[in-house]
Design an enzyme around this catalytic site. Structure first.
Site, PDB file in Angstrom:
ATOM      1  CD  GLU A 186      29.212 -33.738  31.498  1.00 34.47           C
ATOM      2  OE1 GLU A 186      29.979 -33.041  32.196  1.00 34.47           O
ATOM      3  OE2 GLU A 186      29.576 -34.406  30.529  1.00 34.47           O
TER       4      GLU A 186
ATOM      5  CG  ASP B 218      12.576 -34.396  32.155  1.00 31.99           C
ATOM      6  OD1 ASP B 218      11.988 -35.092  31.305  1.00 31.99           O
ATOM      7  OD2 ASP B 218      13.813 -34.289  32.201  1.00 31.99           O
TER       8      ASP B 218
END
Length: 673
Positions: A358, A469
């Site tokens: 997060e 990514d």
């Protein structure tokens, strides 16, 4: 004859000099009030100490008043110029342990010595609520700010005429002849204070000074034109002092007093003979044994609670620190500082949630806004290499890389600190309605920014850095909508994956990831998917779309094959784009996503193509490997699918290497590849 003899004996034997002229003029001096007490009229709680002659106006009782008047009236007469001068030393002493002190004291001229109808508290024993029947002129030394009388503060001097609303007032201070400026003075300090009051003609001057100053300052604190005859029509008044207490108390003392109806005949006070100011000490009551035991028990309970709180805070902010981390000390943040910066990792400050943790917004006191990513790790294996690589990436310098500022490591998690990008991520502008759509020029500028950053990671850094990514949620924007590549190299640090695992997001993953692993070619493939995503305004893989449009690479190639390449473009652009630039971007995206790794351009070539410094190689929608989607990845055994961000496509990690497919065809580039 007897009266004359009595006056002569008084002058000879008493050190305090008192004179009455035939015109009822008055002149006296008291260096302490232990002599000639008969001339002093006292009422209320006022008294004179027998030991040293100290005049005390108030004590520690509440809601009381005290008065001390010279019992001969000051007769103005009519044939002499009206004047008087007085000098007294007073001390206002707060009661120990009472906090704020009580009300102050006042020098007063009154038409009567009988002030029994006056009220204490803020009325200072001078007046009452009606104020009828009293004729007074007072100089107040007030230590309470009373809103009823519009007092300026709780340490002021004021001149009052028949009312406690001062006609003029000022914060207590004195003029320093040596420094040439006013110096503040605290009335309720407990220290003696000199006060001079002079009246000549119609001008009244009030001057203050601390006790250590022997001479009267040259400049008064207050000056005011006062008509005494209008205040006292009977042309006479009694002079003296008044003080009072309220719910809070203070001790009011007069140490010495000199008065004369002529400033020239005013006698000086002998400060060496003045009584000292008493400073009462707080009375401590003896504590009973049961109370002592109770206090000890309470103290032990408090100590236990405090110990528990300290232990809780220690555990709350506990970090993992080992000797091998010393070289990285300057790049390590304390967990406590990050906890406070993010408001305890508040949900309100959460920017996003992805497959690797997060992200929270924080603000450092001196470092400005930051973004903190919390990564979970369950084992210590490889942690040294992990931290070393984080620090290495922190040294990467490129204008389109989100700066990595440092890290923090504690028990079950690792925290990465980077610069906060106020513009958010690109996917928010592509897929969220609360963001305005990006124009074509803005999209092309972002693609160029990210291409430059990825080229630097592959060729410009001291060692090759694989991003692994690349996607819209990892491309950040600043306030000017400039593109910054974030999370570079983060994919390799997932503790849940083996060294040979394939990591990425569906739609961005090249087929060979499951066989040969990540490389610069797999980054190029992901960047090509990102190019098509930005241009077309849709995700590389969208299971909610019709089958023929589900895979973006295949759909764009099909539009090209039909001769309508621009049909794949984002409809929100409303056709507002240069056709040549659009075709270059879409074709370059297809070229980068070619299923044959060797047929993809390098990032250096991508930068040349996207900036149109070099033309694209000759290929068509029917060229083998172009426009081929990779649905085979969705059928790999033991898939681990997670959300790469709250708004992005699912991420995939797999260590299987099934059904890989390569097409033996190579696109010929201008450089002979």
């Amino acid at each position: 004859m007897a009266q004359s003899l009595h006056l002569l004996l008084s002058i000879i034997f008493f050190p305090n000099l008192i004179r009455f002229s035939s015109q009822q003029g008055i002149s006296f001096v008291y260096n302490g009030f232990n002599q000639d007490k008969g001339y002093i009229h006292l009422d209320g709680v006022a008294r004179i100490h027998n030991t040293d002659g100290l005049l005390q106006l108030t004590d520690d009782t509440t809601l009381q008043k005290g008065h001390a008047f010279f019992n001969r009236p000051f007769d103005f007469g009519s044939d002499q110029p009206l004047s008087f001068s007085t000098h007294f030393v007073c001390a206002l002493v707060p009661k120990p342990g009472a906090g704020d002190g009580g009300h102050g004291t006042a020098f007063v001229l009154s038409s009567s010595m009988d002030l029994t109808q006056a009220d204490p508290t803020q009325y200072l024993g001078l007046l009452n609520m009606s104020s009828n029947g009293y004729q007074i002129l007072a100089v107040e030394l007030d230590t309470v700010k009373t809103a009823e009388f519009d007092d300026m503060d709780n340490n002021h001097v004021g001149i009052d005429e028949n009312s406690l609303h001062s006609v003029v007032s000022a914060s207590a201070s004195y003029y320093s002849d040596r420094e040439g400026t006013n110096k503040s003075l605290t009335l309720l300090s407990g220290d003696p204070i000199h006060v001079w009051i002079d009246y000549e003609g119609t001008l009244l001057n009030v001057t203050l000074a601390p006790f250590i100053i022997d001479e009267k300052p040259r400049k008064p604190l207050l000056s005011r034109n006062i008509n005494l005859t209008s205040i006292f029509p009977a042309r006479k008044a009694f002079v003296g002092f008044s003080a009072s207490t309220g719910t809070l108390v203070s001790y009011q003392y007069i140490l010495g007093w000199s008065f004369s109806t002529s400033s020239n005949s005013l006698k000086s006070l002998d400060v060496s003979k003045l009584p000292t100011v008493p400073h009462p000490k707080m009375i401590r009551k003896k504590t009973s044994p049961p109370l002592i035991i109770l206090m000890v028990m309470l103290a032990l309970i408090v100590m236990a609670v405090l110990g528990g709180v300290c232990e809780y805070r220690r555990r709350k902010y506990a970090e993992v620190k080992e000797p091998w981390e010393k070289p990285y000390g300057p790049l390590r943040y304390s967990y406590k500082s990050l906890y406070k910066a993010t408001g305890g990792f508040s949900k309100d400050g959460r920017l996003g949630k992805g497959g690797f943790g997060e992200v929270y917004k924080g603000t450092m006191p001196l470092g400005g806004d930051i973004a903190v990513k919390r990564l979970s790790h369950g084992a210590e294996q490889g942690m040294k290499q992990f931290v070393a690589e984080v620090v290495t990436m922190g040294s990467l310098q490129h204008k389109n890389l989100v700066p990595l500022l440092g890290y923090c490591r504690r028990k079950g998690e690792l925290l990465l600190v980077s610069k906060y990008m106020e513009g958010g991520s690109v996917d928010q502008y592509l897929f969220q309605d609360d963001k305005p759509p990006l124009s074509w020029s803005q999209r092309l500028a972002i693609l160029r920014d990210i291409a430059s950053a990825l080229c630097y990671l592959h060729t410009g850094a001291s060692q090759v850095v694989l991003h692994r990514d690349i996607k819209a949620s990892n491309v950040m924007l600043n306030g000017n909508l400039q593109g910054f590549l974030g999370d570079f190299g983060m994919a390799r640090f997932d503790d849940n994956l083996s060294a040979t695992a394939a990591v990425g997001t569906i739609g961005y993953m090249a087929l060979e990831l499951t066989s040969t692993g990540p490389s610069t070619w797999t980054d190029v493939y992901a960047f090509g998917a990102f190019m098509l995503e930005v241009a077309c305004g849709r995700r590389p893989f969208d299971p909610e779309m019709p089958v023929e449009k589900r895979h973006l690479v295949k759909w764009v190639c099909e539009c090209w094959r039909k001769g309508s390449l621009v049909d794949a473009m984002d409809t929100r652009l409303r056709g507002k784009f240069p056709l040549g630039e659009v075709e270059t971007v879409l074709k370059l995206g297809l070229l980068c996503t070619c299923i044959v790794p060797d047929s993809r351009p390098t990032m250096e070539q991508v930068v040349q193509f996207i900036n149109r410094h070099q033309t694209l190689p000759d290929f068509s929608p029917d060229t083998p490997g172009i426009g081929v989607s990779t649905p085979v990845l969705t059928r790999i055994h033991s898939l681990a699918i997670t959300s790469a961000s709250e708004t992005s496509s699912p991420s995939v990690s797999s260590s299987s290497a099934n059904n890989s497919m390569f097409i033996s065809h190579t696109i010929i580039y201008g450089d002979g590849r």
